[in-house]
Design a protein around this motif. Sequence first.
Motif, PDB file in Angstrom:
ATOM      1  N   ASN A  93       0.815  -1.223   0.000  1.00  0.00           N
ATOM      2  CA  ASN A  93       0.000   0.000   0.000  1.00  0.00           C
ATOM      3  C   ASN A  93       0.845   1.269   0.000  1.00  0.00           C
ATOM      4  O   ASN A  93       0.403   2.321   0.476  1.00  0.00           O
ATOM      5  N   ARG A 135      -0.578   4.439  -1.308  1.00  0.00           N
ATOM      6  CA  ARG A 135      -1.598   5.078  -0.476  1.00  0.00           C
ATOM      7  C   ARG A 135      -0.996   5.750   0.762  1.00  0.00           C
ATOM      8  O   ARG A 135      -1.545   6.739   1.254  1.00  0.00           O
ATOM      9  N   HIS A 159      -6.298   6.439   5.132  1.00  0.00           N
ATOM     10  CA  HIS A 159      -6.046   5.010   4.892  1.00  0.00           C
ATOM     11  C   HIS A 159      -5.174   4.386   5.970  1.00  0.00           C
ATOM     12  O   HIS A 159      -5.187   3.163   6.154  1.00  0.00           O
TER      13      HIS A 159
END
Length: 433
Positions: free
Chosen positions: A255, A258, A305
């Motif tokens: 990730n 993000r 996130h």
Amino acid sequence: MGLDRYRWITKQTEIEHLLGNNQLEPRVVITIAVKDNETGLVVPHPITHFIREKYEFKGKSLSSQLNPARQIVKFFNYINEQIILKNPDFLQLQEKGIKGLTLIHGARYITSCTEKKCQYGYVRGHIERYLVHFYDYLLKMKLLDEEIELDTYITRSGDEAIISPFLDPTLDTQYPPTDGPIKQKLKDFGDDPKKKNQLVYEFLEEARRVSPEIAFGIGLQIFGGLRRGEVVNLTVGSVSTDFLRGSNFVAVLDNQHRLFTHLKDITKEQVKRPRLQPILPSDYLKELYDAHMKLNVKVKKMNPHAFFVDRKGNTISGGTYERKFAQVKKAYLDRLNESIGRYSDWRMLDGAIWGTHIGRGIFTNYLYGRGLDDRQMAIVRGDKSTESAKSYIDYRNAISNFQDAMEVFSTNEILDAGKDIVKKWDWEVFSKR
């Protein structure tokens, strides 16, 4: 055309370096090259980029570039000699080249230097240190077939250091004698299950006190074997809201796009194996999860996130996680040192080198205790191959056999049974069953 015709060398070469204003500037550079002993032809090798990347581009002096180059050249010439001698551990390098390098080759080279009576400080401070940097470079450039994990830790002075992988007992690396003990890499909190569980609990409780924002992350490493980069890559969607109440998994995914677009260097935020990672059932880990979720509610996140954030709402990076872990470690060691009757525990943990990877080692030992074979362990650990798990099982079995043999030796009648004891010892230690 025999391999003994060629030899690795270092070479200093003067070049004309192009500056930003299109001006040429004379500059001396260090090159790793291969020399044909019959023709005298010298060919620069692309592995010179290791010297450029690790030393020259970081402003190191010419001598600071020459020293590691010379050590790598000695290492390569040693490999050539072993191939010529048809050493079975080295023959794969004839076909695979640098990609076939494994830790065993570095360990054998260090041992050979020890057998040549090299001094301890030279072996540890030069030979091993440059080898560690070289393997670190090869891993980052994705030039190795073997799956190697280099662990790091924060020293007491606050600096980051790579734990030498050659200290792994499964490699049997031999070092020169020294006046003081060699600090080994710690893979677990000991062999006694009851004592280990006590240390795990205390360490996690210390994390809740010192750095509560990463306590659950440390718990995931211990009960799920997650690597540091895999922990910090978790997002709010990676961990189910019914964690350990219905779902026993976390989604380990890359990730970085993000969470870490603000970082220039993301080597500490890597995810090796995206997967659905099973977590060992634990009421205490469930408690850590609940406490973590309560902390997250109180913080205004800079990134919605992010699952691991500090008290100001900033996403916790791999480097930040490592520093917070070091603070927990120091606080726990200090507490053990001040506690009556805990000297042996303090000595074990303080007398070894360990960092965030210790959690993965503890997790592996939990799996071993449940009787998983190397294939099953590799799957649960998220390994690419079974080699890491197999070496761990072989080592644990060797320790177990040794302990059994010692128990036999200490409990049998030994007055007139010396030969029988020797036979029993041999069977226990070297049995292929």
